[in-house]
Design a protein around this motif. Structure first.
Motif, mmCIF file in Angstrom:
data_model
loop_
_atom_site.group_PDB
_atom_site.id
_atom_site.type_symbol
_atom_site.label_atom_id
_atom_site.label_comp_id
_atom_site.label_asym_id
_atom_site.label_seq_id
_atom_site.Cartn_x
_atom_site.Cartn_y
_atom_site.Cartn_z
ATOM 1 N N PHE A 1 0.840 -1.194 0.000
ATOM 2 C CA PHE A 1 0.000 0.000 0.000
ATOM 3 C C PHE A 1 0.878 1.247 0.000
ATOM 4 N N ILE A 2 0.268 2.353 -0.407
ATOM 5 C CA ILE A 2 0.883 3.680 -0.273
ATOM 6 C C ILE A 2 -0.116 4.583 0.437
ATOM 7 N N LEU A 3 0.359 5.286 1.461
ATOM 8 C CA LEU A 3 -0.435 6.293 2.157
ATOM 9 C C LEU A 3 0.250 7.638 1.958
ATOM 10 N N LYS A 4 -0.493 8.606 1.420
ATOM 11 C CA LYS A 4 0.099 9.904 1.136
ATOM 12 C C LYS A 4 -0.920 11.003 1.397
ATOM 13 N N ALA A 5 -0.431 12.193 1.676
ATOM 14 C CA ALA A 5 -1.291 13.346 1.915
ATOM 15 C C ALA A 5 -1.695 13.974 0.591
ATOM 16 N N GLN A 6 -2.926 14.457 0.548
ATOM 17 C CA GLN A 6 -3.390 15.225 -0.591
ATOM 18 C C GLN A 6 -3.424 16.695 -0.219
ATOM 19 N N GLN A 7 -2.789 17.519 -1.053
ATOM 20 C CA GLN A 7 -2.812 18.955 -0.821
ATOM 21 C C GLN A 7 -4.057 19.516 -1.491
ATOM 22 N N GLY B 1 -5.072 31.825 5.836
ATOM 23 C CA GLY B 1 -5.859 32.620 4.914
ATOM 24 C C GLY B 1 -6.697 33.634 5.658
ATOM 25 N N GLU B 2 -7.586 34.320 4.926
ATOM 26 C CA GLU B 2 -8.375 35.397 5.507
ATOM 27 C C GLU B 2 -9.713 34.924 6.055
ATOM 28 N N ASP B 3 -10.201 33.758 5.586
ATOM 29 C CA ASP B 3 -11.518 33.258 5.973
ATOM 30 C C ASP B 3 -11.347 32.114 6.967
ATOM 31 N N LEU B 4 -11.577 32.400 8.250
ATOM 32 C CA LEU B 4 -11.374 31.382 9.279
ATOM 33 C C LEU B 4 -12.363 30.231 9.126
ATOM 34 N N GLU B 5 -13.622 30.533 8.794
ATOM 35 C CA GLU B 5 -14.603 29.465 8.636
ATOM 36 C C GLU B 5 -14.212 28.516 7.517
ATOM 37 N N ALA B 6 -13.708 29.072 6.424
ATOM 38 C CA ALA B 6 -13.273 28.223 5.313
ATOM 39 C C ALA B 6 -12.085 27.359 5.713
ATOM 40 N N LEU B 7 -11.179 27.916 6.505
ATOM 41 C CA LEU B 7 -10.029 27.143 6.958
ATOM 42 C C LEU B 7 -10.467 25.978 7.835
ATOM 43 N N LEU B 8 -11.415 26.242 8.741
ATOM 44 C CA LEU B 8 -11.886 25.187 9.629
ATOM 45 C C LEU B 8 -12.648 24.106 8.871
ATOM 46 N N ALA B 9 -13.331 24.493 7.797
ATOM 47 C CA ALA B 9 -14.097 23.523 7.009
ATOM 48 C C ALA B 9 -13.218 22.720 6.067
ATOM 49 N N ASN B 10 -11.998 23.178 5.870
ATOM 50 C CA ASN B 10 -11.085 22.504 4.940
ATOM 51 C C ASN B 10 -10.471 21.282 5.617
ATOM 52 N N ARG B 11 -11.018 20.107 5.360
ATOM 53 C CA ARG B 11 -10.589 18.889 6.037
ATOM 54 C C ARG B 11 -9.311 18.337 5.413
ATOM 55 N N ALA B 12 -8.458 17.807 6.248
ATOM 56 C CA ALA B 12 -7.254 17.140 5.758
ATOM 57 C C ALA B 12 -7.655 15.818 5.102
ATOM 58 N N THR B 13 -7.087 15.533 3.948
ATOM 59 C CA THR B 13 -7.414 14.308 3.224
ATOM 60 C C THR B 13 -6.147 13.545 2.871
ATOM 61 N N LEU B 14 -6.250 12.231 2.894
ATOM 62 C CA LEU B 14 -5.151 11.336 2.531
ATOM 63 C C LEU B 14 -5.614 10.424 1.404
ATOM 64 N N GLU B 15 -4.674 9.925 0.635
ATOM 65 C CA GLU B 15 -4.964 8.913 -0.382
ATOM 66 C C GLU B 15 -4.340 7.598 0.058
ATOM 67 N N LEU B 16 -5.131 6.541 0.041
ATOM 68 C CA LEU B 16 -4.655 5.196 0.355
ATOM 69 C C LEU B 16 -4.756 4.365 -0.915
ATOM 70 N N ALA B 17 -3.645 3.786 -1.348
ATOM 71 C CA ALA B 17 -3.603 3.022 -2.592
ATOM 72 C C ALA B 17 -3.101 1.609 -2.330
ATOM 73 N N ALA B 18 -3.691 0.647 -3.035
ATOM 74 C CA ALA B 18 -3.222 -0.737 -3.023
ATOM 75 C C ALA B 18 -2.451 -0.982 -4.321
ATOM 76 N N LEU B 19 -1.201 -1.448 -4.195
ATOM 77 C CA LEU B 19 -0.318 -1.608 -5.345
ATOM 78 C C LEU B 19 -0.239 -3.065 -5.791
ATOM 79 N N SER B 20 -0.022 -3.248 -7.091
ATOM 80 C CA SER B 20 0.357 -4.571 -7.556
ATOM 81 C C SER B 20 1.783 -4.851 -7.084
ATOM 82 N N PRO B 21 2.167 -6.127 -6.888
ATOM 83 C CA PRO B 21 3.537 -6.432 -6.441
ATOM 84 C C PRO B 21 4.596 -5.890 -7.388
ATOM 85 N N GLU B 22 4.317 -5.880 -8.698
ATOM 86 C CA GLU B 22 5.294 -5.382 -9.661
ATOM 87 C C GLU B 22 5.508 -3.882 -9.522
#
Length: 329
Positions: free
Chosen positions: A189-195, A258-279
């Motif tokens: 697997f690969i776990l990575k952050a999404q910007q 940023g300038e909009d605190l509500e928008a910052l609080l609503a902006n959730r952190a997201t990650l991508e989880l991937a399952a890889l082939s062995p190759e």
């Protein structure tokens, strides 16, 4: 009467052997080595997930160590992707060439099962490779992960830049994952952050002029987890047959401003989880070792990048993925 002591015969013998040895060593170190002649082959790369907006394939010529011109892109290469059930996609040539990207085929959905890639180009032997689509990783289904999260801290700082008030938000989570672990197959697997500001319009980027998310192992020397620069994430490996992918702990940190605190609080952190082939895992692993060697004996064989292409150069790799959103509060 004073006598001068003379060097012993043993000393003369040692000096003579040292001189002869140095001369032989000098003659033996500097040698001309004839590198074998390299015959250029197709080097093909196609890395994708089953459902994607665009399918991008790339074909180059392989190059020998003494080739001053290096590898060349092959804009006339023709690709065919065939499913074991008979479905087939063909693209390539100048028509599908997008400069700086490769040969692009839009709106593709690859069904589960085995796919065979074939690349053809004049003056080269056809290159082929076969891949099995990994199971679809998700929070539900036959190949599901389990997750628990805890928001450890959240800090908001307010500051002024002239007449404008801006906010700096930092949040930290503990994430615990249990990943699928099949007894008859090795899982990767690969776990990575999404910007979240990637690909957004310029006016939207002004709202989040800084937004970074970082994910790291909770245990620094966890042998199951290793950062891979090419994949830009943490590769997670099934290292044993006994539920080795249970209770993997990570720390996730998010920084945004940023300038909009509500928008910052609503902006959730997201990650991508991937399952890889062995190759695909092996391809990432060997390229990381080449880019960041960990040392070893001086006279060792050079490490070659893994390839499942019949020509010996490149990789056909498939993966599935899903998005993990972390709670804002």
């Amino acid at each position: 009467m004073n006598r001068k002591s003379l060097p012993s015969p043993l000393l003369f013998a040692c000096l003579a052997l040292l001189f002869i040895g140095c001369e032989r060593l000098g003659n033996g170190v500097v040698q001309e080595i004839d590198f074998p002649t390299h015959t250029p082959q197709l080097a093909v790369t196609l890395i994708s997930r089953p459902t994607t907006d665009t399918l991008v394939a790339r074909a180059h010529t392989s190059a020998g160590i003494l080739d001053t011109t290096g590898s060349k892109r092959l804009k006339n290469a023709l690709f065919t992707l065939t499913h074991e059930g008979g479905t087939s996609y063909t693209w390539g040539g100048q028509t599908d060439w997008v400069n700086g990207i490769g040969h692009v085929l839009p709106n593709v959905e690859l069904g589960s099962g085995s796919w065979t890639l074939q690349c053809e180009e004049d003056a080269f032997e056809t290159a082929t490779a076969t891949q099995m689509v990994p199971p679809q990783i998700d929070s539900l289904g036959d190949y599901a992960y389990a997750m628990t999260t805890a928001l450890n801290s959240m800090d908001v700082d307010e500051y002024s830049d002239g007449e404008v008030t801006k906010y700096f938000l930092s949040r930290s989570w503990t994430l615990e994952l249990t990943l699928p672990d099949r007894p008859s197959s090795r899982d990767f697997f690969i776990l990575k952050a999404q910007q979240t500001n990637e690909g957004e319009e310029e006016e939207e980027e002004e709202e989040f002029w800084e937004n970074s998310t970082w994910v790291s192992p909770d245990i620094e020397d966890d042998t199951r987890i290793e950062y891979n620069s090419l994949a830009d994430g943490l590769i997670i490996e099934d290292v044993s047959d006994a539920n080795s992918l249970n209770s993997l702990r990570f720390e996730v940190d998010q920084y945004s401003s940023g300038e909009d605190l509500e928008a910052l609080l609503a902006n959730r952190a997201t990650l991508e989880l991937a399952a890889l082939s062995p190759e695909l895992y092996e391809y990432y692993r060997t390229l990381e070792l080449i880019a960041n060697p960990s040392g070893g004996p001086l006279f060792t064989e050079p490490l070659l990048a893994y390839s499942n292409i019949s020509s010996g150069f490149g990789c056909f790799g498939l993966y599935t993925s899903c998005v993990i959103s972390l709670p804002g509060e």
